[in-house]
Each structure stands twice: as C-alpha cells, then as structure tokens.
Design a protein around this motif. Structure first.
Motif, PDB file in Angstrom:
ATOM      1  N   LEU A 134      -1.864   2.440   2.498  1.00 22.49           N
ATOM      2  CA  LEU A 134      -2.229   2.089   0.906  1.00 22.49           C
ATOM      3  C   LEU A 134      -1.341   1.188   0.157  1.00 22.49           C
ATOM      4  O   LEU A 134      -1.316   0.457  -0.605  1.00 22.49           O
ATOM      5  CB  LEU A 134      -1.862   3.225   0.649  1.00 22.49           C
ATOM      6  CG  LEU A 134      -3.040   4.324   1.248  1.00 22.49           C
ATOM      7  CD1 LEU A 134      -2.313   5.796   0.728  1.00 22.49           C
ATOM      8  CD2 LEU A 134      -4.398   4.175  -0.675  1.00 22.49           C
ATOM      9  N   ALA A 135      -0.067   0.768   1.023  1.00 21.93           N
ATOM     10  CA  ALA A 135       0.571   0.136   0.565  1.00 21.93           C
ATOM     11  C   ALA A 135       0.770  -0.906   0.485  1.00 21.93           C
ATOM     12  O   ALA A 135       1.332  -1.888   0.026  1.00 21.93           O
ATOM     13  CB  ALA A 135       2.416   0.865   0.901  1.00 21.93           C
ATOM     14  N   ALA A 136      -0.559  -1.832   0.754  1.00 20.32           N
ATOM     15  CA  ALA A 136      -0.675  -2.595   1.049  1.00 20.32           C
ATOM     16  C   ALA A 136      -1.599  -3.491   0.003  1.00 20.32           C
ATOM     17  O   ALA A 136      -1.190  -4.215  -0.317  1.00 20.32           O
ATOM     18  CB  ALA A 136      -1.679  -3.475   2.297  1.00 20.32           C
ATOM     19  N   ASP A 137      -1.959  -2.391  -1.248  1.00 21.18           N
ATOM     20  CA  ASP A 137      -2.255  -2.700  -2.032  1.00 21.18           C
ATOM     21  C   ASP A 137      -1.692  -2.485  -3.746  1.00 21.18           C
ATOM     22  O   ASP A 137      -0.666  -1.242  -3.604  1.00 21.18           O
ATOM     23  CB  ASP A 137      -2.921  -1.365  -2.640  1.00 21.18           C
ATOM     24  CG  ASP A 137      -4.207  -1.722  -3.572  1.00 21.18           C
ATOM     25  OD1 ASP A 137      -4.343  -2.583  -4.439  1.00 21.18           O
ATOM     26  OD2 ASP A 137      -5.533  -1.245  -3.444  1.00 21.18           O
ATOM     27  N   GLN A 138      -1.549  -3.944  -3.560  1.00 31.27           N
ATOM     28  CA  GLN A 138      -0.191  -3.773  -5.059  1.00 31.27           C
ATOM     29  C   GLN A 138      -0.531  -3.180  -6.321  1.00 31.27           C
ATOM     30  O   GLN A 138       0.057  -3.554  -7.478  1.00 31.27           O
ATOM     31  CB  GLN A 138      -0.688  -5.794  -5.279  1.00 31.27           C
ATOM     32  CG  GLN A 138       0.570  -6.239  -3.987  1.00 31.27           C
ATOM     33  CD  GLN A 138       0.097  -7.883  -4.443  1.00 31.27           C
ATOM     34  OE1 GLN A 138       0.195  -8.504  -5.749  1.00 31.27           O
ATOM     35  NE2 GLN A 138       0.829  -8.436  -3.266  1.00 31.27           N
ATOM     36  N   ARG A 139      -1.585  -2.521  -6.008  1.00 29.42           N
ATOM     37  CA  ARG A 139      -1.828  -1.923  -7.865  1.00 29.42           C
ATOM     38  C   ARG A 139      -0.696  -0.165  -7.336  1.00 29.42           C
ATOM     39  O   ARG A 139      -1.090   0.060  -7.796  1.00 29.42           O
ATOM     40  CB  ARG A 139      -3.495  -1.366  -7.376  1.00 29.42           C
ATOM     41  CG  ARG A 139      -4.093  -2.631  -7.909  1.00 29.42           C
ATOM     42  CD  ARG A 139      -5.525  -2.593  -7.907  1.00 29.42           C
ATOM     43  NE  ARG A 139      -6.377  -2.057  -6.873  1.00 29.42           N
ATOM     44  CZ  ARG A 139      -6.959  -1.899  -5.984  1.00 29.42           C
ATOM     45  NH1 ARG A 139      -8.300  -1.786  -7.015  1.00 29.42           N
ATOM     46  NH2 ARG A 139      -7.460  -2.398  -5.075  1.00 29.42           N
ATOM     47  N   PHE A 140      -0.271  -0.464  -6.466  1.00 28.65           N
ATOM     48  CA  PHE A 140       0.535   0.831  -6.036  1.00 28.65           C
ATOM     49  C   PHE A 140       1.707   0.809  -5.984  1.00 28.65           C
ATOM     50  O   PHE A 140       2.734  -0.512  -5.836  1.00 28.65           O
ATOM     51  CB  PHE A 140      -0.008   1.425  -4.808  1.00 28.65           C
ATOM     52  CG  PHE A 140      -1.316   2.636  -5.484  1.00 28.65           C
ATOM     53  CD1 PHE A 140      -1.367   3.252  -5.483  1.00 28.65           C
ATOM     54  CD2 PHE A 140      -2.183   1.769  -3.764  1.00 28.65           C
ATOM     55  CE1 PHE A 140      -2.878   3.683  -5.769  1.00 28.65           C
ATOM     56  CE2 PHE A 140      -2.967   2.737  -3.962  1.00 28.65           C
ATOM     57  CZ  PHE A 140      -3.855   3.558  -4.774  1.00 28.65           C
ATOM     58  N   SER A 141       3.064   1.218  -6.959  1.00 29.31           N
ATOM     59  CA  SER A 141       4.585   1.206  -6.396  1.00 29.31           C
ATOM     60  C   SER A 141       4.671   1.914  -4.917  1.00 29.31           C
ATOM     61  O   SER A 141       4.255   3.458  -4.929  1.00 29.31           O
ATOM     62  CB  SER A 141       5.422   1.777  -7.342  1.00 29.31           C
ATOM     63  OG  SER A 141       4.687   0.701  -8.826  1.00 29.31           O
ATOM     64  N   HIS A 142       5.431   1.315  -3.710  1.00 27.69           N
ATOM     65  CA  HIS A 142       6.121   2.253  -2.692  1.00 27.69           C
ATOM     66  C   HIS A 142       7.599   1.945  -2.828  1.00 27.69           C
ATOM     67  O   HIS A 142       8.132   0.465  -3.063  1.00 27.69           O
ATOM     68  CB  HIS A 142       5.598   1.272  -2.039  1.00 27.69           C
ATOM     69  CG  HIS A 142       5.612  -0.132  -1.388  1.00 27.69           C
ATOM     70  ND1 HIS A 142       4.601  -0.710  -1.865  1.00 27.69           N
ATOM     71  CD2 HIS A 142       6.342  -0.118  -0.669  1.00 27.69           C
ATOM     72  CE1 HIS A 142       5.064  -1.713  -1.634  1.00 27.69           C
ATOM     73  NE2 HIS A 142       5.892  -1.793  -0.838  1.00 27.69           N
ATOM     74  N   ALA A 372      -7.699  -5.058  -1.923  1.00 28.87           N
ATOM     75  CA  ALA A 372      -6.882  -3.958  -1.312  1.00 28.87           C
ATOM     76  C   ALA A 372      -7.187  -4.878   0.795  1.00 28.87           C
ATOM     77  O   ALA A 372      -6.191  -5.161   1.405  1.00 28.87           O
ATOM     78  CB  ALA A 372      -6.542  -3.229  -1.169  1.00 28.87           C
ATOM     79  N   LEU A 373      -8.581  -5.380   0.765  1.00 27.91           N
ATOM     80  CA  LEU A 373      -8.483  -5.153   2.139  1.00 27.91           C
ATOM     81  C   LEU A 373      -7.873  -6.166   3.077  1.00 27.91           C
ATOM     82  O   LEU A 373      -7.499  -6.010   4.015  1.00 27.91           O
ATOM     83  CB  LEU A 373     -10.069  -5.788   2.470  1.00 27.91           C
ATOM     84  CG  LEU A 373     -11.023  -4.400   2.384  1.00 27.91           C
ATOM     85  CD1 LEU A 373     -12.122  -4.983   2.303  1.00 27.91           C
ATOM     86  CD2 LEU A 373     -10.598  -3.068   3.335  1.00 27.91           C
ATOM     87  N   THR A 374      -7.547  -7.672   2.664  1.00 31.04           N
ATOM     88  CA  THR A 374      -7.151  -8.825   3.194  1.00 31.04           C
ATOM     89  C   THR A 374      -5.437  -8.446   3.290  1.00 31.04           C
ATOM     90  O   THR A 374      -5.033  -8.132   4.375  1.00 31.04           O
ATOM     91  CB  THR A 374      -6.967 -10.310   2.183  1.00 31.04           C
ATOM     92  OG1 THR A 374      -8.768 -10.564   2.314  1.00 31.04           O
ATOM     93  CG2 THR A 374      -6.334 -10.828   2.638  1.00 31.04           C
ATOM     94  N   ALA A 375      -5.124  -7.789   2.598  1.00 31.39           N
ATOM     95  CA  ALA A 375      -3.530  -7.145   2.885  1.00 31.39           C
ATOM     96  C   ALA A 375      -3.669  -6.333   3.761  1.00 31.39           C
ATOM     97  O   ALA A 375      -3.167  -5.874   4.667  1.00 31.39           O
ATOM     98  CB  ALA A 375      -2.910  -6.772   1.482  1.00 31.39           C
ATOM     99  N   MET A 376      -4.474  -5.241   3.556  1.00 28.25           N
ATOM    100  CA  MET A 376      -4.521  -3.866   5.023  1.00 28.25           C
ATOM    101  C   MET A 376      -4.752  -4.597   6.968  1.00 28.25           C
ATOM    102  O   MET A 376      -4.141  -4.822   7.151  1.00 28.25           O
ATOM    103  CB  MET A 376      -5.613  -3.601   5.163  1.00 28.25           C
ATOM    104  CG  MET A 376      -5.657  -2.649   3.434  1.00 28.25           C
ATOM    105  SD  MET A 376      -7.053  -1.267   2.816  1.00 28.25           S
ATOM    106  CE  MET A 376      -6.750  -0.080   2.078  1.00 28.25           C
ATOM    107  N   LYS A 377      -5.542  -5.501   6.273  1.00 25.75           N
ATOM    108  CA  LYS A 377      -6.167  -6.587   7.402  1.00 25.75           C
ATOM    109  C   LYS A 377      -4.110  -7.197   7.786  1.00 25.75           C
ATOM    110  O   LYS A 377      -4.512  -6.941   9.201  1.00 25.75           O
ATOM    111  CB  LYS A 377      -6.557  -6.834   7.636  1.00 25.75           C
ATOM    112  CG  LYS A 377      -8.499  -6.631   7.642  1.00 25.75           C
ATOM    113  CD  LYS A 377      -9.626  -7.488   7.484  1.00 25.75           C
ATOM    114  CE  LYS A 377     -10.328  -6.488   6.985  1.00 25.75           C
ATOM    115  NZ  LYS A 377     -11.614  -7.596   6.959  1.00 25.75           N
TER     116      LYS A 377
END
Length: 442
Positions: A134-142, A372-377
């Motif tokens: 989930l943190a790979a998705d830049q729509r979230f802060s972590h 988010a898929l590219t960043a997750m991979k």
C-alpha cells in the motif's frame, strides 16, 4: 519443519564482546553506569537538551512501571543496561524537541488526520507485506523506518526543508541498523528493512513509554499486564501529534490519508478509534500456529541480546498468552465497529495471489489500483534484495505444541475461517523474483 532439530538460537558473539567491554569500562570508570531511574533520566534529558517541557506528563506513569519491571524482572546484562539508558534518553530528548516544534510552529498541530487506513493484525500475519504494498501508492502518507526510529526532526530542520542541508536521521538509522545486525544477524530474516523502507508507528507509541516493543526486547511481564489494564488514549493522542509533525517535516499534503499498522492496535482498538474515528480498518489473519511460533522467535532473538538469563519456555508462554489476548481484544472490539469500516485479508490469500488480494483491498478503499501497480511491482522486486534467508522457527523450541495452540485459538480460526498452514509451506510466489528482473516478467 522438524521441531526436534530446531533449537532456540544463541546470540551473536558480538554481544559477549560488548558485555565484556562495558564491564571493563564500568570497572575503570571509562564508561559511566547510568541509573535506570525516572528522576535521573528526566533530569539528564532536560540538561542535555536545554529544554524542560515534555508535554502531557501521562507518559511518566508507564515509564515508572516499565523501569520497575526492568529492575525486578528483565535481568539485564551490561549491554542491556547501556542500551536501555540510551533508548530512554533518546525518547525523552525527542519529547522535549517535539514540544519545541509544536510551540514554534502551531500550524503543525492544526494539520488534520482524516480517514487513515489502519492495518490491524497479529505479529507475523503479513501486516508488513500488505503495508509496504500500500505504501508504494503515493496517494497515501506513510512513515519511513528512520522516522519511526527518530520521529522528531533535529534543531535546524528548516534548512533541510529549504534544501540547504541533508536530514541527519537516515544516517543515524543506518548506523543503528548496522549495530542491530551485528547484535542479531537474523534481523534481516525476521524483519527486513532499510532506513527509507515503509515502517510501522510502534516507535511513536514508544514515545509515550507505551507498547509491545518493550515486551518484545525485555522480559517485563508486570509492565505488560499493567498496560493491558490501562486506557491507551493518551498514547494514541500523542502518536497523532507526532504523525502531524512527521507529515509537516515531509512537506506532504495533509489531505493524503495516513497508512498505519502495528500489532499493538489489536489491544487498543477503542483508543485508536477514539483518536481516529473515521479510520478504515484492514484486519489480517494467519494460522495461529505460525503466529505464536514466529512471535516467540522474534521476541527470543531480541531478549537474548539484552539478558544473560533468557528462558525459551517463558518466552513461548508469554507470547502464546499475548497473541491469544490480542485476538480476544480484537474480536470483542469488532462487535461495535461497523462492517462497512472493515475488511479481512488472509495471509495465504496475499501470499498466493497478491494482486487479487490487493484489488479486493482497493475495492474496499474505493480506489483504482491501476496507478499504484507499477510501484507495487517495484517493491516486490526490491524486497527480494532485503530478505537474506528464510526465518526458521518452531513451537517446539519454546515448549508449545501445535495442538495446544489450535485448541486455544479454535474460536478465532472458526470465526475468520483461518486455514492451518502446512508444516512445510510451499514456496512463496515472491520467491521467484530475481534482482534485475523486468516488471513485465513479474
């Protein structure tokens, strides 16, 4: 996995050398033996930082209970005492600096924290993997690992924001991790990480002298049971303020939802929801045999660093009890939580079909997973570099049987349809990922 051939591992020779060095230093006066006493630690922090405002003094009560439990029960060796003093000093100095930031920049505490996504699951139930995907998705802060080690920016951080100097905290985190690997070479197998890897907020709760981090590194049963009977709301309120400070230091939009996760939340769901009433909760589940064995192994590998008198059966019994209590508290709390605010994810599901599991999570969050898929991979590829060897453990090395665990967790397994994992698990779908492999090949 054969219980007969697995024994609790010994600690690194590095710790024996460190103990001998500290003992010699104490004897000659080269290394001062600092007392683990509340007043001494508070006064030293004030003197060192040149500040005297710790904020809400609620933290002093759990601090006092923790210090008494350390003195009476932990059997700390010289390295353990030295490390404990450094940890307390670090936390106290952080509180002093945080209050100065809050006072000098009142806009920090005005930052909203809306609709955080909170992963709630037992230790070793796949929370880290889900969190990092989930943190790979830049729509979230972590949080990043260096921020949970040192949540509070150092004086002069304005120059970091302006790009004039580098933030010193990642370098500090890198040194701490290097020492941790010397002290416990199994660290990377149990919890692979790096200074910039997404990390849980347990360190923010430690800022209030609260949470299971203490129990996982020291034998402090009196402290553990005291915490279990307290309202954790003040610790979560302070954690929220530290999140505001970290968000401000990251210079990110306060509209981005925070990603949170730590097993502590299983015990403290009422407090968490009081502070974050609009939180969306992702519950993770795994075979309790794996949960208890892996949690006991993690605690054992920490305890042997700090104490010369660890007992694997006591460690095993404590984490069997603790894991059972977390599950019970979670089940009780969920009776008053709307189903629309929760989703359940099984360890096996995300292990066998991570994409299918994540699509279901994104459906719950009402977000398109596509961006988010590219960043997750990329995370999956990067994670192959972090994990060096499998984390091996068994219940038998801690004096516990599979059948006992399954009996005690039978209600949990039935309620959430948790399957029992094979004794020798099949290779993870992530095992095939090779360094340098293109995203299209994953």
């Amino acid at each position: 996995m054969n219980d007969k051939i697995i024994r609790p591992p010994r600690r690194s020779p590095f710790i024996d050398l460190l103990n001998a060095t500290i003992r010699a230093g104490n004897k000659t006066g080269v290394i001062e033996k600092a007392p683990l006493q509340r007043e001494y630690l508070l006064e030293k922090a004030v003197s060192d930082a040149g500040l005297n405002d710790f904020g809400d003094n609620w933290f002093e009560t759990p601090m006092e209970v923790l210090l008494e439990s350390l003195a009476d029960e932990a059997h700390l060796n010289p390295a353990g005492e030295w490390s404990a003093e450094k940890q307390f000093s670090h936390v106290l100095r952080g509180r002093l600096l945080a209050q100065k930031w809050f006072r000098d920049h009142p806009e920090i505490l005005a930052r909203p924290i809306s609709r955080p996504v909170v992963i709630v699951g037992p230790m070793r139930s796949g929370t880290t993997r889900l969190h990092r995907l989930l943190a790979a998705d830049q729509r979230f802060s972590h949080l990043r690992s260096f921020e949970t080690i040192s949540p509070v920016p150092q004086p002069g951080f304005q120059e970091v924001i302006e790009g004039k100097i580098s933030d010193p905290r990642p370098a500090v985190a890198r040194r701490i991790m290097a020492i941790a690997r010397l002290a416990n070479p199994r660290t990377l197998s149990i919890h692979p990480t790096g200074p910039f890897e997404p990390e849980e907020e347990l360190g923010l709760l430690v800022a209030s002298m609260w949470g299971m981090k203490h129990e996982a590194q020291w034998r402090v049963p009196t402290y553990a049971r005291w915490c279990e009977g307290q309202d954790a709301t003040p610790a979560y309120q302070y954690m929220a303020n530290l999140l505001r400070l970290i968000g401000w230091s990251q210079q990110t939009s306060s509209n981005r939802p925070w990603l949170l996760k730590t097993p502590q939340h299983m015990l403290d769901l009422p407090a968490l929801l009081k502070v974050f009433p609009d939180a969306r909760l992702i519950f993770t589940h795994r075979d309790p045999v794996k949960l208890v064995g892996s949690a006991a192994s993690l605690a054992w590998n920490q305890t042997i660093i700090y104490s010369d008198k660890p007992d694997p059966q006591k460690v095993g019994r404590e984490w069997l009890r603790k894991t059972e209590l977390k599950v019970q508290r979670m089940q009780e709390a969920r009776q008053s939580i709307l189903d629309s605010k929760t989703i359940d994810v099984h360890y096996d599901d995300i292990d066998r079909d991570w994409l299918g599991a994540m699509k279901r999570v994104y459906g719950f969050l009402e977000l398109d997973i596509g961006p988010a898929l590219t960043a997750m991979k990329q995370y999956l590829s990067r994670s192959a570099k972090l994990k060096r060897r499998p984390h091996r453990y068994s219940l038998g090395e801690f004096g516990i049987t599979d059948s006992e665990v399954r009996e005690r967790f039978s209600n949990y397994s039935r309620t959430f349809d948790v399957p029992f994992e094979a004794r020798t698990a099949p290779p993870s779908q992530f095992a095939h990922i090779k360094i340098g492999q293109s995203l299209e090949q994953i």
